[in-house]
Write a protein that holds these residues in place. Structure first.
Motif, PDB file in Angstrom:
ATOM      1  N   GLY A 192      -5.906   8.462   5.617  1.00 47.68           N
ATOM      2  CA  GLY A 192      -5.103   8.367   4.410  1.00 47.68           C
ATOM      3  C   GLY A 192      -3.609   8.370   4.644  1.00 47.68           C
ATOM      4  N   THR A 193      -3.180   8.581   5.881  1.00 49.70           N
ATOM      5  CA  THR A 193      -1.744   8.620   6.148  1.00 49.70           C
ATOM      6  C   THR A 193      -1.195   7.211   6.320  1.00 49.70           C
ATOM      7  OG1 THR A 193      -2.036   8.761   8.546  1.00 49.70           O
ATOM      8  CG2 THR A 193      -1.984  10.843   7.319  1.00 49.70           C
ATOM      9  N   ALA A 194       0.120   7.097   6.120  1.00 48.94           N
ATOM     10  CA  ALA A 194       0.767   5.805   6.356  1.00 48.94           C
ATOM     11  C   ALA A 194       0.584   5.378   7.807  1.00 48.94           C
ATOM     12  CB  ALA A 194       2.249   5.907   6.001  1.00 48.94           C
ATOM     13  N   LYS A 195       0.609   6.342   8.716  1.00 47.21           N
ATOM     14  CA  LYS A 195       0.424   6.052  10.141  1.00 47.21           C
ATOM     15  C   LYS A 195      -0.899   5.350  10.386  1.00 47.21           C
ATOM     16  CE  LYS A 195      -0.342   8.481  14.528  1.00 47.21           C
ATOM     17  NZ  LYS A 195      -0.421   9.824  15.194  1.00 47.21           N
ATOM     18  N   ASN A 196      -1.955   5.838   9.773  1.00 37.55           N
ATOM     19  CA  ASN A 196      -3.285   5.254   9.956  1.00 37.55           C
ATOM     20  C   ASN A 196      -3.357   3.844   9.381  1.00 37.55           C
ATOM     21  OD1 ASN A 196      -5.764   6.164  11.206  1.00 37.55           O
ATOM     22  ND2 ASN A 196      -6.734   5.874   9.207  1.00 37.55           N
ATOM     23  N   LYS A 197      -2.715   3.653   8.249  1.00 36.81           N
ATOM     24  CA  LYS A 197      -2.723   2.348   7.595  1.00 36.81           C
ATOM     25  C   LYS A 197      -1.943   1.320   8.422  1.00 36.81           C
ATOM     26  CE  LYS A 197      -3.097   4.769   3.234  1.00 36.81           C
ATOM     27  NZ  LYS A 197      -4.528   4.537   3.058  1.00 36.81           N
ATOM     28  N   LEU A 198      -0.810   1.736   8.946  1.00 37.31           N
ATOM     29  CA  LEU A 198      -0.013   0.848   9.785  1.00 37.31           C
ATOM     30  C   LEU A 198      -0.778   0.457  11.047  1.00 37.31           C
ATOM     31  CD1 LEU A 198       3.453   2.622   9.457  1.00 37.31           C
ATOM     32  CD2 LEU A 198       2.823   0.402   8.491  1.00 37.31           C
ATOM     33  N   ALA A 199      -1.505   1.409  11.620  1.00 37.26           N
ATOM     34  CA  ALA A 199      -2.295   1.122  12.816  1.00 37.26           C
ATOM     35  C   ALA A 199      -3.399   0.111  12.518  1.00 37.26           C
ATOM     36  CB  ALA A 199      -2.890   2.416  13.368  1.00 37.26           C
ATOM     37  N   GLY A 259       0.816  -1.211   0.000  1.00 38.68           N
ATOM     38  CA  GLY A 259       0.000   0.000   0.000  1.00 38.68           C
ATOM     39  C   GLY A 259       0.845   1.253   0.000  1.00 38.68           C
ATOM     40  N   GLN A 260       0.154   2.390   0.022  1.00 39.27           N
ATOM     41  CA  GLN A 260       0.820   3.685   0.014  1.00 39.27           C
ATOM     42  C   GLN A 260      -0.138   4.736   0.558  1.00 39.27           C
ATOM     43  OE1 GLN A 260       1.775   3.885  -4.170  1.00 39.27           O
ATOM     44  NE2 GLN A 260      -0.125   4.922  -4.698  1.00 39.27           N
ATOM     45  N   PRO A 261       0.362   5.918   0.952  1.00 38.91           N
ATOM     46  CA  PRO A 261      -0.521   6.943   1.516  1.00 38.91           C
ATOM     47  C   PRO A 261      -1.613   7.374   0.532  1.00 38.91           C
ATOM     48  CG  PRO A 261       1.771   7.464   1.962  1.00 38.91           C
ATOM     49  CD  PRO A 261       1.776   6.330   0.975  1.00 38.91           C
ATOM     50  N   GLY A 262      -2.728   7.827   1.109  1.00 41.66           N
ATOM     51  CA  GLY A 262      -3.853   8.306   0.305  1.00 41.66           C
ATOM     52  C   GLY A 262      -5.035   7.365   0.367  1.00 41.66           C
ATOM     53  N   GLY A 263      -6.220   7.921   0.580  1.00 38.97           N
ATOM     54  CA  GLY A 263      -7.421   7.107   0.599  1.00 38.97           C
ATOM     55  C   GLY A 263      -7.493   6.187   1.800  1.00 38.97           C
ATOM     56  N   GLY A 264      -8.480   5.299   1.769  1.00 36.21           N
ATOM     57  CA  GLY A 264      -8.674   4.396   2.898  1.00 36.21           C
ATOM     58  C   GLY A 264      -8.707   2.937   2.518  1.00 36.21           C
ATOM     59  N   SER A 265      -8.137   2.593   1.344  1.00 41.82           N
ATOM     60  CA  SER A 265      -8.246   1.213   0.868  1.00 41.82           C
ATOM     61  C   SER A 265      -7.456   0.224   1.715  1.00 41.82           C
ATOM     62  CB  SER A 265      -7.811   1.119  -0.600  1.00 41.82           C
ATOM     63  OG  SER A 265      -6.498   1.602  -0.778  1.00 41.82           O
ATOM     64  N   GLU A 266      -6.310   0.637   2.243  1.00 38.55           N
ATOM     65  CA  GLU A 266      -5.529  -0.268   3.090  1.00 38.55           C
ATOM     66  C   GLU A 266      -6.238  -0.532   4.420  1.00 38.55           C
ATOM     67  OE1 GLU A 266      -2.788   1.622   0.176  1.00 38.55           O
ATOM     68  OE2 GLU A 266      -4.360   2.346   1.515  1.00 38.55           O
ATOM     69  N   GLU A 267      -6.870   0.504   4.980  1.00 33.31           N
ATOM     70  CA  GLU A 267      -7.622   0.331   6.219  1.00 33.31           C
ATOM     71  C   GLU A 267      -8.787  -0.638   6.002  1.00 33.31           C
ATOM     72  OE1 GLU A 267      -5.849   4.523   6.409  1.00 33.31           O
ATOM     73  OE2 GLU A 267      -6.527   3.098   4.905  1.00 33.31           O
ATOM     74  N   ALA A 268      -9.486  -0.487   4.877  1.00 32.99           N
ATOM     75  CA  ALA A 268     -10.586  -1.403   4.565  1.00 32.99           C
ATOM     76  C   ALA A 268     -10.070  -2.820   4.367  1.00 32.99           C
ATOM     77  CB  ALA A 268     -11.310  -0.925   3.307  1.00 32.99           C
ATOM     78  N   ALA A 269      -8.905  -2.939   3.731  1.00 34.03           N
ATOM     79  CA  ALA A 269      -8.313  -4.255   3.507  1.00 34.03           C
ATOM     80  C   ALA A 269      -7.938  -4.917   4.827  1.00 34.03           C
ATOM     81  CB  ALA A 269      -7.086  -4.136   2.603  1.00 34.03           C
TER      82      ALA A 269
END
Length: 295
Positions: A261-268, A207-217
């Motif tokens: 959308g930040t990398a921080k949010n996705k990592l969390a 994944g990468q920053p932007g949007g919320g697709s990684e969080e949904a995944a």
């Protein structure tokens, strides 16, 4: 999904997004490239492919086409894809970047109504190592195996494949879903596809920053995916996006988590789902080996 050496493949458009070397690489890989569609060039040849003016002419000549690779300019993508859908093509790969978001919204709705799978835009496509290459991914980085790769990035997709191959870990399939603002298929769709794929034993999500697709995944992995998943999020040092406080943008961000959308949010989100996350691409093979051996 039909991704075999016998799959019938068409190319729509010949622009700067695809060149002779890409065509030659697909042919050398055994991809069954039938023809190209380039209005006004019917009856000619480009890159040793017979040219047609319309997709329906290719279908009349060769029968039902499984996949089309769209390489037209961004503002022509919607028309090209709708033409493909109308001709019964159910797998569409969009190499072209920068497709207008509203065009993609219209296309996704049409694709859903016709059970059509869309990859991209701004995607190097799909590769099933040793079987079929659909797009511009460098085949030399891949080797057959059991690890599926799903990525939003372009170059990172095959950088990860190269890291795995160098470590002696082969891949079952690799797909870049595209990095434009609106894309045709999601992480969740491809997670489900690979979770049901008999040749895939583990999944790498990039994944990468932007949007919320990684969080949904991450949530989907936690709730519905049985196979082990390893992730890597690029851009962890990228500063948070700044918004122009204009009406449309303001409406989009009111009430939204400032870390959205930040990398921080996705990592969390991935941590909460207990998905192992690599700090750098070179660490991915180590994590994959661990989950494959249940260490």
């Amino acid at each position: 999904m039909n991704l075999t050496p016998n799959s019938k493949v068409l190319i729509q458009g010949f622009s700067e997004f695809i060149c002779a070397s890409h065509i030659a690489q697909m042919k050398a890989y055994g991809t069954n490239l039938l023809a190209g569609v380039n209005p006004g060039y019917g009856g000619q040849e480009i890159y040793d492919l017979p040219m047609f003016d319309l997709v329906e002419e290719v279908v009349d000549e060769f029968g039902v086409v499984d996949t089309t690779i769209i390489c037209v300019h961004s503002y022509q993508v919607l028309d090209a894809a709708l033409e493909a859908i109308a001709s019964g093509i159910r797998q569409i790969i969009i190499i072209s970047p920068g497709v207008p978001p509203l065009d993609m919204v219209k296309l996704v709705r049409k694709a859903e109504a016709n059970e059509t799978l869309i990859v991209g835009p701004n995607s190097p496509g799909i590769i099933v190592p040793s079987k079929i290459l659909l797009g511009t991914q460098p085949a030399e980085f891949y080797t057959p195996g059991v690890v599926g790769i799903i990525s939003r990035s372009t170059t990172l997709t095959y950088e990860v494949a190269r890291e795995l191959t160098t470590a002696g870990i082969g891949q079952s399939i690799s797909v870049s879903i595209g990095s434009d603002a609106v894309v045709g298929s999601s992480f969740n769709q491809w997670l489900q596809i690979l979770d049901e794929d008999d040749s895939t034993e583990a999944i790498v999500l990039v994944g990468q920053p932007g949007g919320g697709s990684e969080e949904a995944a991450a949530q989907y992995i936690k709730e519905a995916i049985d196979k082990p998943v390893v992730a890597y999020i690029a851009g962890t040092q990228v500063p948070p996006a700044k918004h122009w406080r204009q009406t449309g943008t303001l409406a989009a961000v009111i009430g939204r988590d400032p870390d959205f959308g930040t990398a921080k949010n996705k990592l969390a989100a991935l941590s909460k789902a207990k998905v192992p996350v690599a700090e750098r691409p070179s660490q991915i093979p180590e994590l994959v080996k661990k989950i494959l051996t249940n260490e």
